[in-house]
Motif scaffolding. Sequence first.
Motif, PDB file in Angstrom:
ATOM      1  N   ASP A 106     -14.385   4.904  51.772  1.00  0.00           N
ATOM      2  CA  ASP A 106     -15.702   4.662  51.725  1.00  0.00           C
ATOM      3  C   ASP A 106     -15.441   3.056  50.974  1.00  0.00           C
ATOM      4  OD1 ASP A 106     -18.036   4.012  50.984  1.00  0.00           O
ATOM      5  OD2 ASP A 106     -18.619   5.460  49.566  1.00  0.00           O
ATOM      6  N   LEU A 107     -15.603   2.218  51.870  1.00  0.00           N
ATOM      7  CA  LEU A 107     -15.369   0.700  51.315  1.00  0.00           C
ATOM      8  C   LEU A 107     -16.333   0.332  50.471  1.00  0.00           C
ATOM      9  CD1 LEU A 107     -14.596  -0.702  54.773  1.00  0.00           C
ATOM     10  CD2 LEU A 107     -12.849   0.065  52.866  1.00  0.00           C
ATOM     11  N   ASP A 108     -17.520   0.905  50.422  1.00  0.00           N
ATOM     12  CA  ASP A 108     -18.256   0.435  49.187  1.00  0.00           C
ATOM     13  C   ASP A 108     -18.016   0.914  47.818  1.00  0.00           C
ATOM     14  OD1 ASP A 108     -20.486  -0.653  51.031  1.00  0.00           O
ATOM     15  OD2 ASP A 108     -21.397   1.158  51.200  1.00  0.00           O
ATOM     16  N   SER A 109     -17.025   1.792  47.767  1.00  0.00           N
ATOM     17  CA  SER A 109     -16.457   2.373  46.682  1.00  0.00           C
ATOM     18  C   SER A 109     -15.542   1.585  46.021  1.00  0.00           C
ATOM     19  CB  SER A 109     -15.841   3.538  46.668  1.00  0.00           C
ATOM     20  OG  SER A 109     -14.691   3.590  47.611  1.00  0.00           O
ATOM     21  N   TRP A 110     -14.950   0.402  46.742  1.00  0.00           N
ATOM     22  CA  TRP A 110     -14.057  -0.625  46.158  1.00  0.00           C
ATOM     23  C   TRP A 110     -14.741  -1.651  45.637  1.00  0.00           C
ATOM     24  CZ3 TRP A 110      -9.835  -2.166  50.686  1.00  0.00           C
ATOM     25  CH2 TRP A 110      -9.095  -1.018  51.055  1.00  0.00           C
ATOM     26  N   ARG A 111     -15.961  -1.677  45.734  1.00  0.00           N
ATOM     27  CA  ARG A 111     -16.817  -2.972  44.941  1.00  0.00           C
ATOM     28  C   ARG A 111     -16.402  -2.808  43.511  1.00  0.00           C
ATOM     29  NH1 ARG A 111     -20.134  -5.169  48.598  1.00  0.00           N
ATOM     30  NH2 ARG A 111     -20.659  -4.061  50.392  1.00  0.00           N
ATOM     31  N   ASP A 115     -14.463  -5.747  41.373  1.00  0.00           N
ATOM     32  CA  ASP A 115     -15.240  -6.226  40.137  1.00  0.00           C
ATOM     33  C   ASP A 115     -14.413  -6.387  39.261  1.00  0.00           C
ATOM     34  OD1 ASP A 115     -17.398  -7.941  39.685  1.00  0.00           O
ATOM     35  OD2 ASP A 115     -18.649  -6.065  38.913  1.00  0.00           O
ATOM     36  N   GLY A 156      -7.542   1.039  47.869  1.00  0.00           N
ATOM     37  CA  GLY A 156      -8.509   0.233  47.159  1.00  0.00           C
ATOM     38  C   GLY A 156      -8.007  -0.626  46.018  1.00  0.00           C
ATOM     39  N   SER A 160      -7.036  -4.662  45.462  1.00  0.00           N
ATOM     40  CA  SER A 160      -7.568  -5.152  44.412  1.00  0.00           C
ATOM     41  C   SER A 160      -6.686  -6.135  43.532  1.00  0.00           C
ATOM     42  CB  SER A 160      -8.538  -4.548  43.461  1.00  0.00           C
ATOM     43  OG  SER A 160      -7.806  -3.534  42.911  1.00  0.00           O
TER      44      SER A 160
END
Length: 261
Positions: A106-111, A115, A156, A160
């Motif tokens: 779930d690429l949104d979970s990488w935010r 960050d 992920g 980062s």
Amino acid sequence: MLLKDKVVVVSGIGPGLGVKLAIEAAREGAKVVVVAARSADKLDDAEQRIRALGTHTAVLKQTCDITQREQCDALAAAAAREFGRIDALVNSAFVHGDMDYASTADLDSWRATLDTNLLGTLRLTQACIPHLPRGSAVVMINTMAARKIPPLGEAGYAASKAALANSVKWLAKELGPKGIRVNSVHMGWMWGAPVEGYVNWQAQESKVPVETLKAQIAADIPLGHIPTDDDCAKAALFMVSDYAAAVTGAALDANGGAYMP
């Protein structure tokens, strides 16, 4: 003593490498260790452990969430106000995120991971730059997962940290004329609270003894054992010491030889 009379900032104080970095900085003669974490109780624990060494190192505790620019600015300003400068910045704060794979994550979970690990680390570094004199140094705590694809599923986290490793080269180039060095240290397996907890959990789940699991991990490490987080902390602190005065833009692998470029 590698860090004699230096003012050292360590972010990401926690039960593993973070607190060991602070302890070893004090043991290596730091004049001041500025410890930073999101939780005040972790800072209190770090202070107690540093005091137990019996050194003359001063301790400044500062709560700091590196995803918040104003908190990064406050940390850097507090260190500079109290001690006039920052000689070494050790960026250890991180978020691991999910155990995932690039093809299915779930690429949104990488935010949140990005960050903290990339943008947050750069926020704190930017905040400290005005207080870093000529001859000072920054080290980024990185991971072997950014250099060697692990079987565990850390896509992920690795992404980062790989971005951070690239940013080190830019920082080294930009800050070099100011006499500020920037390097990375890539850690692999480290025997300390986090890995010990993971191995103990795996032992319970698989019904395999802890020593057997440790031996399986060590079998892929040329030194034949899992490095301790104490020893890995020492490698990182070497990179902000004057013994590494000719080194910038570099990546040091502190993983017992598990990855060799």
